[in-house]
Design an enzyme around this catalytic site. Structure first.
Site, short mmCIF file in Angstrom:
data_model
loop_
_atom_site.label_atom_id
_atom_site.label_comp_id
_atom_site.label_asym_id
_atom_site.label_seq_id
_atom_site.Cartn_x
_atom_site.Cartn_y
_atom_site.Cartn_z
N ASP A 11 9.34 58.91 23.37
CA ASP A 11 9.46 57.29 22.62
C ASP A 11 9.75 57.49 21.48
O ASP A 11 9.36 56.97 20.22
CB ASP A 11 8.31 56.45 22.85
N ASP A 16 8.39 62.40 17.21
CA ASP A 16 9.13 62.90 18.39
C ASP A 16 10.72 63.58 18.18
O ASP A 16 11.03 64.57 18.40
CB ASP A 16 9.83 61.63 19.36
N ASP A 239 3.55 65.01 17.68
CA ASP A 239 4.06 65.37 18.95
C ASP A 239 4.73 66.83 18.81
O ASP A 239 4.56 67.52 19.79
CB ASP A 239 5.42 64.68 19.33
CA LIG Z 1 6.16 60.16 20.38
#
Ligand SMILES: [Ca+2]
Length: 307
Positions: A11, A16, A239
């Site tokens: 996402d 990320d 992440d």
């Molecule tokens: Ca994420």
């Protein structure tokens, strides 16, 4: 040695992006595709952010797929501005690409296809809400058994949340999806919980060394973290822990093997990860909750990601 094959479901917020860049920089893994899910920002922004990261890293050959724009039940309350409204720090950037390079195939179809083409060989790294994964197992119940490993950033270990009192962000955005994945994905599953990431946070001095490397990638990371890094006392790249574990399993030095589920009905606890330490539910499948991290190895992977 043959490269480990990865598919990444994101996402795409700043962390990320850090996780993707870590995988792109690692000589031991190959990303076969990146599937996008709503979360840190809208699905359109997530797709653009992933395409932007790949452009910065000169890896635009990696296919990017648009996935779920909302939770399974719908009505997820999006505004969560931890990484800015657009997920990457709200920095005006002429180089930010449009969606021209997005694949036409839906992310869930792409997950089913890619994993079937490489059955038993792929590590799936999921760093957003688990909506795409839940949809995948509903379309193909054999999907989880075709995975080699599943790595998740999400959930919490001690009932302390960040998006709500008791729930971690990714799980709380789609509790039903997290419930389906934790109960129906019986492949080896490794989870980087919120507390694990907090317990293994890095110093802001390290963060400055990281983003002050003299490279295009470091300048990009410095730019997208410029708002975020104000007033921070430590650096938590949530992440990146799940990704680091997928790249090099020796980064995680201790796990708790435990049956897990997700609370769906609690007035105060909806979305909370439930640890069935005494296995009262009599499940045969246990997840591996990350407990300890080799921080020196983790820092090396992060430094390499921006070189
Ligand atoms: Ca994420």
């Amino acid at each position: 040695m043959a490269k480990k094959l990865l598919v990444v479901d994101v996402d795409c917020g700043v962390d990320d992006a850090q996780a993707i860049m870590m995988a792109l920089a690692s000589p031991s893994v190959e990303i076969l595709g990146i599937t996008c899910c709503f979360g840190n920002t809208s699905i359109e922004n997530v797709c653009r952010n992933v395409l932007h990261v790949l452009k910065v890293c000169n890896r635009t050959e990696i296919p990017v797929f648009r996935g779920a724009s909302d939770s399974l039940l719908g009505g997820s309350d999006l505004p969560f501005l931890h990484f800015g409204g657009d997920g990457l720090g709200d920095v005006p950037d002429q180089a930010r690409p449009g969606l021209e390079n997005l694949q036409g195939e839906h992310a869930v179809q792409a997950l089913l296809r890619i994993i079937s083409e490489h059955a038993g060989q792929i590590c799936l790294v999921a760093t957003g809400p688990l909506t795409n994964l839940a949809l995948a197992v509903k379309l193909d119940p054999t999907f989880p058994q075709k995975l080699k490993h599943l790595y998740i950033m999400g959930g919490n270990m001690d009932g302390t949340g960040n998006r709500s009192m008791c729930a971690e962000f990714n799980f709380s955005l789609d509790p039903e999806a997290a419930h389906i994945v934790l109960n129906q994905f019986l492949c080896p599953t490794y989870i980087a919980t919120l507390q694990f990431t907090y317990n293994n946070s890095l110093s802001m001095d390290f963060f400055k060394d990281l983003v002050n490397q003299n490279t295009m990638k470091a300048r990009f990371m410095k730019k997208i973290t410029s708002q975020w890094s104000h007033n921070k006392s430590d650096f938590v790249s949530y992440d990146s822990y799940a990704m680091a574990a997928a790249i090099d399993e020796s980064v995680i030095t201790d796990y708790l093997a435990c049956s897990v589920s997700v609370e769906l009905n609690g007035q105060l606890t909806r979305g909370m990860l439930v640890l069935d330490v005494n296995n009262r539910q009599k499940k045969t499948h246990k997840a591996f909750l990350m407990k300890r991290c080799d921080l020196e190895k983790f820092k090396k992977l992060l430094m390499l990601s921006l070189q």
